[in-house]
Write a protein that holds these residues in place. Structure first.
Motif, PDB file in Angstrom:
ATOM      1  N   LEU A 154       0.752  -1.204  -0.198  1.00 11.76           N
ATOM      2  CA  LEU A 154       0.068  -0.110   0.038  1.00 11.76           C
ATOM      3  C   LEU A 154       0.892   1.131  -0.133  1.00 11.76           C
ATOM      4  O   LEU A 154       0.643   2.137  -0.769  1.00 11.76           O
ATOM      5  N   VAL A 155       1.763   1.324   0.780  1.00 10.44           N
ATOM      6  CA  VAL A 155       2.822   2.470   0.905  1.00 10.44           C
ATOM      7  C   VAL A 155       3.680   2.761  -0.464  1.00 10.44           C
ATOM      8  O   VAL A 155       3.832   3.824  -1.091  1.00 10.44           O
ATOM      9  N   GLY A 156       3.941   1.426  -1.005  1.00  9.34           N
ATOM     10  CA  GLY A 156       4.618   1.559  -2.284  1.00  9.34           C
ATOM     11  C   GLY A 156       3.785   2.103  -3.115  1.00  9.34           C
ATOM     12  O   GLY A 156       4.318   2.907  -4.423  1.00  9.34           O
ATOM     13  N   ALA A 157       2.559   1.602  -3.321  1.00 11.43           N
ATOM     14  CA  ALA A 157       1.628   2.058  -4.372  1.00 11.43           C
ATOM     15  C   ALA A 157       1.118   3.778  -4.075  1.00 11.43           C
ATOM     16  O   ALA A 157       1.307   4.622  -5.111  1.00 11.43           O
ATOM     17  N   TYR A 158       1.194   4.044  -3.091  1.00 11.62           N
ATOM     18  CA  TYR A 158       0.934   5.342  -2.643  1.00 11.62           C
ATOM     19  C   TYR A 158       2.072   6.266  -3.251  1.00 11.62           C
ATOM     20  O   TYR A 158       1.728   7.414  -3.751  1.00 11.62           O
ATOM     21  N   GLU A 159       3.312   5.901  -2.888  1.00 13.83           N
ATOM     22  CA  GLU A 159       4.351   6.698  -3.507  1.00 13.83           C
ATOM     23  C   GLU A 159       4.428   6.840  -4.808  1.00 13.83           C
ATOM     24  O   GLU A 159       4.677   7.778  -5.501  1.00 13.83           O
ATOM     25  N   TRP A 160       4.221   5.467  -5.517  1.00 12.58           N
ATOM     26  CA  TRP A 160       4.264   5.488  -6.826  1.00 12.58           C
ATOM     27  C   TRP A 160       3.268   6.301  -7.526  1.00 12.58           C
ATOM     28  O   TRP A 160       3.331   7.045  -8.609  1.00 12.58           O
ATOM     29  N   ARG A 161       1.943   6.346  -7.023  1.00 13.77           N
ATOM     30  CA  ARG A 161       0.777   7.336  -7.308  1.00 13.77           C
ATOM     31  C   ARG A 161       1.393   8.783  -7.180  1.00 13.77           C
ATOM     32  O   ARG A 161       0.940   9.435  -8.249  1.00 13.77           O
ATOM     33  N   LYS A 162       2.075   9.111  -6.203  1.00 17.31           N
ATOM     34  CA  LYS A 162       2.430  10.549  -6.163  1.00 17.31           C
ATOM     35  C   LYS A 162       3.523  10.828  -7.271  1.00 17.31           C
ATOM     36  O   LYS A 162       3.551  11.909  -7.809  1.00 17.31           O
ATOM     37  N   ARG A 163       4.663   9.928  -7.464  1.00 15.29           N
ATOM     38  CA  ARG A 163       5.459  10.179  -8.294  1.00 15.29           C
ATOM     39  C   ARG A 163       5.098  10.005  -9.840  1.00 15.29           C
ATOM     40  O   ARG A 163       5.565  10.893 -10.790  1.00 15.29           O
ATOM     41  N   GLY A 164       4.296   9.026  -9.937  1.00 16.38           N
ATOM     42  CA  GLY A 164       3.925   8.769 -11.417  1.00 16.38           C
ATOM     43  C   GLY A 164       4.734   7.851 -12.188  1.00 16.38           C
ATOM     44  O   GLY A 164       6.026   7.824 -11.744  1.00 16.38           O
ATOM     45  N   VAL A 165       4.504   7.517 -13.257  1.00  9.29           N
ATOM     46  CA  VAL A 165       5.327   6.691 -14.080  1.00  9.29           C
ATOM     47  C   VAL A 165       5.522   7.373 -15.489  1.00  9.29           C
ATOM     48  O   VAL A 165       4.644   7.970 -16.069  1.00  9.29           O
ATOM     49  N   HIS A 175      -0.464   8.404 -13.271  1.00 13.29           N
ATOM     50  CA  HIS A 175      -0.283   8.382 -11.986  1.00 13.29           C
ATOM     51  C   HIS A 175      -1.257   6.975 -11.730  1.00 13.29           C
ATOM     52  O   HIS A 175      -2.442   7.101 -11.643  1.00 13.29           O
ATOM     53  N   PRO A 176      -0.842   5.854 -11.598  1.00 15.11           N
ATOM     54  CA  PRO A 176      -1.616   4.859 -11.286  1.00 15.11           C
ATOM     55  C   PRO A 176      -2.207   4.846  -9.797  1.00 15.11           C
ATOM     56  O   PRO A 176      -1.519   4.958  -8.930  1.00 15.11           O
ATOM     57  N   HIS A 177      -3.375   4.255  -9.501  1.00 10.12           N
ATOM     58  CA  HIS A 177      -3.952   4.189  -8.242  1.00 10.12           C
ATOM     59  C   HIS A 177      -3.735   2.739  -7.837  1.00 10.12           C
ATOM     60  O   HIS A 177      -3.624   1.823  -8.821  1.00 10.12           O
ATOM     61  N   GLY A 179      -4.221  -0.917  -7.041  1.00 12.70           N
ATOM     62  CA  GLY A 179      -5.005  -1.835  -7.626  1.00 12.70           C
ATOM     63  C   GLY A 179      -5.507  -1.725  -9.101  1.00 12.70           C
ATOM     64  O   GLY A 179      -5.970  -2.550  -9.773  1.00 12.70           O
ATOM     65  N   VAL A 180      -4.794  -0.631  -9.844  1.00 17.08           N
ATOM     66  CA  VAL A 180      -4.928  -0.462 -11.297  1.00 17.08           C
ATOM     67  C   VAL A 180      -3.447  -0.723 -11.926  1.00 17.08           C
ATOM     68  O   VAL A 180      -2.442  -0.071 -11.259  1.00 17.08           O
ATOM     69  N   PHE A 181      -3.519  -1.599 -12.698  1.00 18.71           N
ATOM     70  CA  PHE A 181      -2.151  -2.103 -13.500  1.00 18.71           C
ATOM     71  C   PHE A 181      -1.503  -0.923 -14.019  1.00 18.71           C
ATOM     72  O   PHE A 181      -2.185  -0.074 -14.762  1.00 18.71           O
ATOM     73  N   SER A 182      -0.169  -0.625 -13.669  1.00 21.51           N
ATOM     74  CA  SER A 182       0.633   0.530 -14.357  1.00 21.51           C
ATOM     75  C   SER A 182       1.116   0.068 -15.571  1.00 21.51           C
ATOM     76  O   SER A 182       1.546  -0.999 -15.750  1.00 21.51           O
ATOM     77  N   PRO A 183       1.182   1.307 -16.243  1.00 21.91           N
ATOM     78  CA  PRO A 183       1.689   0.833 -17.690  1.00 21.91           C
ATOM     79  C   PRO A 183       3.436   1.043 -17.653  1.00 21.91           C
ATOM     80  O   PRO A 183       3.949   1.807 -18.335  1.00 21.91           O
TER      81      PRO A 183
END
Length: 384
Positions: A154-165, A175-177, A179-183
């Protein structure tokens, strides 16, 4: 109490306790739970976890992280007696999935008590409240228990969502939420960027996920895009990304099972690539049980294409190299759906696993190609 599953345990002083069990991956609550703390050794924890016992942590949070790492080393330790190599790639695939599932069950056994406001009342515990709220929704005022491994996710996904891909084809970030597959595999986005557009008036993006393909079509000049999904998280994620990227006036995100109403000159779909059963809710972006989404897209495509229109199917052939599906079976699905192949654009994957010789599926990955199939309805060919 809500209808959520309940986990029960007995404290060291003999007091019986219970709390909600939280698992976004669908992991069932352990039937037996014991108290663990800073005195619990990695060998003891590994043995109990391997037997299916949950360890509810009452010690220092950072020590729990170290314990989990030590357990992971034991899980990943090569067996003393070497097993015979799998006879086929599909055997290797099935053994790999079984091993990953067992690994997850063992490492998910380290449990963390979560307060009613998503706080963690353990020494040196991080503040995970914002990450939990993004994944679980607003706090319901009830204490709960979750696996440490899931909380880390959860924490990793939260940080990933903030930074974006970073998406080079977009020249921006998605910015993946949770539970939503990241591209993260950019090669298929390059194919969508390069394929000749049959029209720039309207496109449907089926199963939009993060909204990345809808945004890319808008960037390429498609005047109107209708992006569909039936997952609430994906819909919220796509809408947020489309708004942030400045395409809200041209991209409409709607809830639908595959197709929206009407027809379009271009319909794009990137379904899960492997026809296998997901072992958790988060795997539905990877595994398509019995090729349900693939077949649904193909069987409905002709009825939703405008005369002269194209359907773009984005698909890896990894399933073919593993033995989960043959090329003839895929072509037969096209034929049965009344579709013809106009062209196929292909590219080799660039992700790290493609060159990882330790990967159990390395032999299949070295031959993998990702393709964009340009499909048309046979009865519409006269309009081209």
């Amino acid at each position: 109490m809500s209808a959520n599953p309940t986990i029960e345990w007995t404290e060291d002083d003999g007091e019986a306790r219970s709390a909600h069990w939280r698992s976004e991956t669908g992991t069932p609550a352990p039937r037996r739970v014991v108290i663990a703390d800073d005195t619990t050794t990695a060998d003891t924890a590994f043995r109990l976890a391997s037997e299916g016992t949950g360890l509810l942590w009452r010690g220092d949070f950072q020590n729990a992280r170290q314990l989990l790492q030590a357990m992971a080393r034991r899980v990943d330790r090569p067996p003393k007696k070497k097993k015979a190599p799998p006879a086929t790639l599909i055997d290797a695939f099935n053994q790999h999935r079984q091993a990953q599932s067992q690994r997850a069950r063992t490492l998910n056994a380290v449990l963390i008590p979560v307060e009613a406001d998503y706080g963690i009342a353990l020494r040196r515990a991080p503040d995970v409240r914002a990450a939990c709220e993004q994944a679980y929704g607003p706090a319901d005022g009830e204490p709960s228990v979750a696996s440490l491994r899931e909380l880390q996710g959860l924490v990793g996904a939260y940080e990933w969502r903030k930074r974006g891909v970073e998406i080079p084809a977009l020249g921006d970030r998605i910015h993946p939420h949770y539970g939503v597959f990241s591209p993260v595999r950019g090669e298929y986005l390059d194919l969508v960027e390069q394929a000749p557009l049959p029209s720039t008036s309207l496109a449907f993006d089926i199963g939009t996920g993060t909204g990345v393909l809808a945004a890319l079509l808008a960037k390429r000049g498609v005047e109107r895009v209708v992006a569909t999904d039936q997952d609430a998280r994906a819909l919220a994620c796509a809408r947020e990304n489309i708004e942030r990227l400045g395409y809200a006036k041209r991209v409409k995100v709607v809830e639908a099972n595959l197709f929206p109403e009407g027809r379009a000159p271009l319909i794009v779909c990137n379904p899960p690539w492997l026809p296998a059963r997901p072992s958790s809710a988060l795997e539905y972006a990877i595994y398509d049980p019995e090729s349900q989404m693939l077949k649904g897209f193909l069987n409905g495509l002709a009825a939703h294409l405008e005369p002269g229109g194209e359907g773009w199917l984005i698909l890896s052939d990894l399933a073919e190299h593993i033995g989960l599906r043959t090329r003839d079976e895929l072509l037969a699905l096209f034929e049965q759906a009344g579709l013809t192949v106009l062209d196929k654009l292909s590219v080799r994957p660039r992700h790290p696993k493609a060159s990882d010789t330790e990967d159990p599926l390395h032999a299949a990955r070295t031959r993998e190609m990702t393709s964009l199939w340009r499909l048309a309805a046979r009865n519409n060919q006269a309009a081209r």
